[in-house]
Design a protein around this motif. Structure first.
Motif, PDB file in Angstrom:
ATOM      1  N   SER A  78       0.916  -1.285   0.112  1.00 30.19           N
ATOM      2  CA  SER A  78       0.104  -0.150   0.031  1.00 30.19           C
ATOM      3  C   SER A  78       0.891   1.311  -0.177  1.00 30.19           C
ATOM      4  O   SER A  78       0.555   2.200  -0.738  1.00 30.19           O
ATOM      5  N   ILE A  79       2.037   1.224   0.964  1.00 30.36           N
ATOM      6  CA  ILE A  79       2.790   2.320   0.812  1.00 30.36           C
ATOM      7  C   ILE A  79       3.787   2.621  -0.481  1.00 30.36           C
ATOM      8  O   ILE A  79       3.677   3.671  -0.920  1.00 30.36           O
ATOM      9  N   ILE A  80       4.197   1.563  -1.138  1.00 34.65           N
ATOM     10  CA  ILE A  80       5.113   1.559  -2.167  1.00 34.65           C
ATOM     11  C   ILE A  80       3.893   2.095  -3.396  1.00 34.65           C
ATOM     12  O   ILE A  80       4.585   3.074  -3.818  1.00 34.65           O
ATOM     13  N   ILE A  81       2.865   1.539  -3.686  1.00 34.60           N
ATOM     14  CA  ILE A  81       2.043   1.799  -4.700  1.00 34.60           C
ATOM     15  C   ILE A  81       1.501   3.377  -4.560  1.00 34.60           C
ATOM     16  O   ILE A  81       1.454   4.056  -5.392  1.00 34.60           O
ATOM     17  N   THR A  82       1.228   3.702  -3.233  1.00 29.94           N
ATOM     18  CA  THR A  82       0.732   5.029  -3.118  1.00 29.94           C
ATOM     19  C   THR A  82       1.930   6.055  -3.337  1.00 29.94           C
ATOM     20  O   THR A  82       1.738   7.196  -4.070  1.00 29.94           O
ATOM     21  N   ILE A  83       2.923   5.899  -2.909  1.00 32.09           N
ATOM     22  CA  ILE A  83       4.256   6.892  -3.219  1.00 32.09           C
ATOM     23  C   ILE A  83       4.557   6.880  -4.624  1.00 32.09           C
ATOM     24  O   ILE A  83       4.752   7.880  -5.195  1.00 32.09           O
ATOM     25  N   ASP A  84       4.521   5.731  -5.273  1.00 28.92           N
ATOM     26  CA  ASP A  84       4.867   5.670  -6.473  1.00 28.92           C
ATOM     27  C   ASP A  84       3.685   6.575  -7.383  1.00 28.92           C
ATOM     28  O   ASP A  84       4.166   7.258  -8.447  1.00 28.92           O
ATOM     29  N   VAL A  85       2.482   6.409  -7.424  1.00 27.01           N
ATOM     30  CA  VAL A  85       1.631   7.238  -8.135  1.00 27.01           C
ATOM     31  C   VAL A  85       1.663   8.721  -7.771  1.00 27.01           C
ATOM     32  O   VAL A  85       1.760   9.282  -8.860  1.00 27.01           O
ATOM     33  N   ILE A  86       1.884   8.790  -6.480  1.00 26.74           N
ATOM     34  CA  ILE A  86       2.001  10.259  -6.248  1.00 26.74           C
ATOM     35  C   ILE A  86       3.332  10.902  -7.066  1.00 26.74           C
ATOM     36  O   ILE A  86       3.288  12.084  -7.542  1.00 26.74           O
ATOM     37  N   HIS A  87       4.187  10.219  -6.603  1.00 24.64           N
ATOM     38  CA  HIS A  87       5.540  10.649  -7.369  1.00 24.64           C
ATOM     39  C   HIS A  87       5.472  10.689  -9.027  1.00 24.64           C
ATOM     40  O   HIS A  87       5.793  11.774  -9.344  1.00 24.64           O
ATOM     41  N   ASN A  88       5.022   9.782  -9.657  1.00 22.50           N
ATOM     42  CA  ASN A  88       4.668   9.687 -10.877  1.00 22.50           C
ATOM     43  C   ASN A  88       3.844  10.729 -11.564  1.00 22.50           C
ATOM     44  O   ASN A  88       3.948  11.221 -12.504  1.00 22.50           O
ATOM     45  N   PHE A 114       1.358   4.070 -16.235  1.00 19.29           N
ATOM     46  CA  PHE A 114       0.727   5.022 -15.337  1.00 19.29           C
ATOM     47  C   PHE A 114      -0.829   4.645 -14.988  1.00 19.29           C
ATOM     48  O   PHE A 114      -1.265   4.584 -13.797  1.00 19.29           O
ATOM     49  N   ILE A 115      -1.398   4.373 -15.872  1.00 21.00           N
ATOM     50  CA  ILE A 115      -2.850   3.932 -15.781  1.00 21.00           C
ATOM     51  C   ILE A 115      -2.982   2.782 -15.204  1.00 21.00           C
ATOM     52  O   ILE A 115      -3.647   2.487 -14.172  1.00 21.00           O
ATOM     53  N   GLY A 116      -2.048   1.840 -15.503  1.00 17.97           N
ATOM     54  CA  GLY A 116      -2.184   0.546 -14.592  1.00 17.97           C
ATOM     55  C   GLY A 116      -1.776   0.741 -13.263  1.00 17.97           C
ATOM     56  O   GLY A 116      -2.153   0.130 -12.321  1.00 17.97           O
ATOM     57  N   GLN A 117      -0.780   1.815 -12.936  1.00 12.09           N
ATOM     58  CA  GLN A 117      -0.534   1.803 -11.505  1.00 12.09           C
ATOM     59  C   GLN A 117      -1.802   2.323 -10.565  1.00 12.09           C
ATOM     60  O   GLN A 117      -2.189   1.900  -9.616  1.00 12.09           O
TER      61      GLN A 117
END
Length: 142
Positions: A78-88, A114-117
């Motif tokens: 949850s943390i990784i994908i949240t940070i990744d989407v915010i960053h991207n 990005f849509i997949g993320q």
């Protein structure tokens, strides 16, 4: 606790999430193979490059934790994908890569990952409460 003790539905969700994390790791690994680690060949801050390249390892660890230590795995994912989407999203914004520039259809083709993320982020948070509830119940019953 191990994934074996969870019900079939939660096992399936965690396996799907682990596979998605491995797919994410594979994209970062392929990038590193093609461009080198911490490549200066892109017009983005070094910290972004370090973050993206580190996901080659971090995503694999998260996938393993989803199977071996589901509670930690669910939280880390949850943390990784949240940070990744915010960053991207910030990168897209700051480097003027908005939908308005090329239209939504061409943008979706160009930025399909990005849509997949975003879809994966939605899936992770949609299943988070159910996953944690089941994991907690199985932890208590041990």
């Amino acid at each position: 606790m191990h994934i074996k003790t969870l019900n079939k539905r939660i096992k399936t969700i965690l396996i799907i999430q682990a596979i998605c994390m491995l797919i994410g790791a594979s994209t970062h690994i392929l990038w590193i193979i093609e461009n080198g680690i911490f490549t200066p060949n892109i017009n983005h801050p070094l910290i972004s490059t370090i973050f993206w390249d580190s996901l080659a390892v971090i995503d694999i660890i998260a996938a393993m934790l989803l199977i071996l230590r589901p509670k930690i795995g669910v939280l880390i994912t949850s943390i990784i994908i949240t940070i990744d989407v915010i960053h991207n999203n910030l990168i897209l914004f700051f480097y003027n890569q908005h939908i308005n520039d090329i239209g939504i259809k061409l943008w979706a083709i160009k930025y399909w990952m990005f849509i997949g993320q975003i879809l994966f982020l939605t899936f992770v948070f949609w299943t988070l409460k159910t996953n944690l509830t089941e994991i907690k119940l199985k932890s208590i019953s041990k």
